[in-house]
Design an enzyme around this catalytic site. Sequence first.
Site, mmCIF file in Angstrom:
data_model
loop_
_atom_site.group_PDB
_atom_site.id
_atom_site.type_symbol
_atom_site.label_atom_id
_atom_site.label_comp_id
_atom_site.label_asym_id
_atom_site.label_seq_id
_atom_site.Cartn_x
_atom_site.Cartn_y
_atom_site.Cartn_z
ATOM 1 N N CYS A 137 0.766 -1.266 0.167
ATOM 2 C CA CYS A 137 -0.497 0.500 0.047
ATOM 3 C C CYS A 137 1.008 1.135 -0.206
ATOM 4 O O CYS A 137 0.219 2.244 -0.297
ATOM 5 C CB CYS A 137 -0.829 0.125 0.925
ATOM 6 S SG CYS A 137 -1.980 -1.731 0.864
ATOM 7 N N ASN B 8 -10.464 -0.349 -0.288
ATOM 8 C CA ASN B 8 -8.511 -0.057 -0.232
ATOM 9 C C ASN B 8 -8.168 -0.433 -1.762
ATOM 10 O O ASN B 8 -8.277 -1.819 -2.036
ATOM 11 C CB ASN B 8 -7.788 -1.011 1.116
ATOM 12 C CG ASN B 8 -6.622 -0.817 1.207
ATOM 13 O OD1 ASN B 8 -6.231 -0.996 0.191
ATOM 14 N ND2 ASN B 8 -6.241 -1.621 2.013
ATOM 15 N N HIS C 214 -3.501 6.796 1.927
ATOM 16 C CA HIS C 214 -3.806 5.785 1.725
ATOM 17 C C HIS C 214 -4.855 5.502 2.157
ATOM 18 O O HIS C 214 -5.637 5.822 3.532
ATOM 19 C CB HIS C 214 -2.914 4.889 2.191
ATOM 20 C CG HIS C 214 -2.618 3.858 1.602
ATOM 21 N ND1 HIS C 214 -3.610 3.142 0.293
ATOM 22 C CD2 HIS C 214 -3.463 2.523 2.447
ATOM 23 C CE1 HIS C 214 -4.471 1.900 1.128
ATOM 24 N NE2 HIS C 214 -3.802 1.154 1.615
HETATM 25 N N1 ACO Z 1 -19.168 -9.031 9.083
HETATM 26 C C1 ACO Z 1 -19.696 -8.790 9.633
HETATM 27 N N2 ACO Z 1 -18.478 -9.271 10.581
HETATM 28 C C2 ACO Z 1 -17.509 -9.295 10.719
HETATM 29 C C3 ACO Z 1 -16.876 -9.330 9.694
HETATM 30 C C4 ACO Z 1 -17.449 -8.978 8.244
HETATM 31 N N3 ACO Z 1 -16.843 -8.740 7.077
HETATM 32 N N4 ACO Z 1 -15.366 -9.163 9.459
HETATM 33 C C5 ACO Z 1 -15.075 -9.643 10.581
HETATM 34 N N5 ACO Z 1 -16.694 -9.988 11.619
HETATM 35 C C6 ACO Z 1 -16.570 -10.535 12.666
HETATM 36 C C7 ACO Z 1 -15.492 -11.535 13.367
HETATM 37 O O1 ACO Z 1 -15.401 -12.433 12.616
HETATM 38 C C8 ACO Z 1 -15.054 -10.887 14.883
HETATM 39 O O2 ACO Z 1 -16.291 -11.460 15.364
HETATM 40 P P1 ACO Z 1 -16.767 -12.386 16.554
HETATM 41 O O3 ACO Z 1 -16.471 -11.240 17.754
HETATM 42 O O4 ACO Z 1 -17.837 -13.261 16.524
HETATM 43 O O5 ACO Z 1 -15.439 -12.806 16.375
HETATM 44 C C9 ACO Z 1 -15.914 -9.067 14.879
HETATM 45 O O6 ACO Z 1 -16.314 -9.036 13.788
HETATM 46 C C10 ACO Z 1 -14.685 -9.009 14.893
HETATM 47 O O7 ACO Z 1 -13.432 -9.013 14.425
HETATM 48 P P2 ACO Z 1 -12.598 -7.746 14.780
HETATM 49 O O8 ACO Z 1 -11.662 -8.473 13.352
HETATM 50 O O9 ACO Z 1 -12.173 -8.204 15.939
HETATM 51 O O10 ACO Z 1 -12.789 -6.905 14.022
HETATM 52 P P3 ACO Z 1 -12.466 -5.151 14.200
HETATM 53 O O11 ACO Z 1 -13.248 -4.530 15.305
HETATM 54 O O12 ACO Z 1 -10.987 -5.402 14.927
HETATM 55 O O13 ACO Z 1 -12.063 -4.922 12.823
HETATM 56 C C11 ACO Z 1 -10.715 -4.636 10.780
HETATM 57 C C12 ACO Z 1 -11.770 -5.766 11.829
HETATM 58 C C13 ACO Z 1 -11.741 -3.497 10.811
HETATM 59 C C14 ACO Z 1 -10.225 -5.157 10.076
HETATM 60 C C15 ACO Z 1 -9.991 -3.524 11.521
HETATM 61 O O14 ACO Z 1 -9.215 -4.057 12.453
HETATM 62 C C16 ACO Z 1 -9.017 -2.370 11.158
HETATM 63 O O15 ACO Z 1 -9.884 -1.343 11.196
HETATM 64 N N6 ACO Z 1 -8.291 -2.678 11.068
HETATM 65 C C17 ACO Z 1 -6.745 -1.287 10.091
HETATM 66 C C18 ACO Z 1 -6.449 -2.455 9.279
HETATM 67 C C19 ACO Z 1 -6.777 -2.251 8.530
HETATM 68 O O16 ACO Z 1 -7.887 -2.218 7.871
HETATM 69 N N7 ACO Z 1 -6.556 -2.684 7.126
HETATM 70 C C20 ACO Z 1 -6.611 -2.813 5.020
HETATM 71 C C21 ACO Z 1 -5.798 -3.060 4.619
HETATM 72 S S1 ACO Z 1 -3.964 -2.539 5.107
HETATM 73 C C22 ACO Z 1 -4.030 -1.570 4.911
HETATM 74 O O17 ACO Z 1 -4.106 -0.891 3.162
HETATM 75 C C23 ACO Z 1 -2.526 -0.626 5.026
#
Ligand code: ACO
Length: 334
Positions: free
Chosen positions: A113, A291, A261
Amino acid sequence: MRRAKITGTGMYVPDRVVTNADLTQFMDTSDEWIVQRSGIRERRWIEPGQAPSDLARAACQQALEAASLEVSDVDCILLATLSSEHDFPGTSFFLHEKLGAGEIPCLDLRAQCSGFLYALSFADALVVSGKYRRVLVVGCEVHSTGLDISTRGRDVAVLFGDGAGAVVVEANDDPEDPSGLLELRLHAQGRHADKLWIEAPSSASSPVRLTHEMIDDGRVFPKMEGRFVFKHAVRRMPEVLHEALSAASIKLDDVGLFLFHQANLRINEFVANQLGIPPDKLFNNIERYGNCSAASIPMLLAECARNGRLQPGQIVCLTAFGSGFTWASAVVRW
Ligand code: ACO
């Protein structure tokens, strides 16, 4: 002193719009979950028959036209991608042919990225050194064909989209024209390479790169430790942004536009809040495209060039964080 200057921008996204509601046909997810966690409402996916180099070609043609140049005016092509058309040769070679380029060099650059800012930095060095006068820099991704679009892969699959963005970087020798790339700062930390990666196929996997088991286990799809990535992104982006601004002797308040980004709207809002950046100085398009990794920053530039957000003389700050880990920032006088 010679400077490198962006003289044209372009972007292309496929026509096929995939909304969050559309994704619910393939996986257990919801518009509410996706919007709340990432800000994404829809993304574009390629149609059958479209290749990454087709997206890149359309973006490059637009950038060349905006710079009033033909491909024959360009000395070199740098293409940043993490979703290569084939293992080899690089996507840039397929683009080279589709653009009808002469026997100029081209090269793929893999810094995920942050890839576009890495490529922009090398273009800057090539132009400032006098090696080349005009470099075409393109970021291009087709994620849709490499995602696990089942409930197993939903945490990653909902975030990514397909697209391409391109810029023309040219030598600016005019002492009366202060526009150009002022500072670019790049960083990497390989220790966290497996926190956001695709494990297979791998030439480190002996005796063969790809097995049926790898496919069945889903090791061919991107995996991410989302919270870990989030934590590092919101620390590294302000760090490198400050570093680039201070190297350019530019104050944060003097920046007219911040383009980050498009990984996640929450990351960008968090970083903007931390830095005290007013919302009207930050432009995001993740809600429409998801993304697009290496393509996201040149796509932002192209949209802002067209919607009037980029004005001559304005200071623009571009900042990225990505897999690797990589992070980078550029300060540009438009
Ligand atoms: N739809 C519905 N539920 C979902 C989904 C989905 N698409 N994906 C995960 N879940 C569920 C999980 O299974 C979990 O369920 P559980 O609590 O029953 O186990 C729950 O939602 C929470 O999951 P987490 O992974 O803990 O969710 P989190 O709040 O951390 O959000 C996210 C995930 C959005 C990816 C977050 O970690 C984040 O913002 N990360 C930053 C990284 C990022 O955005 N990267 C993008 C690419 S990297 C880059 O370009 C730099």
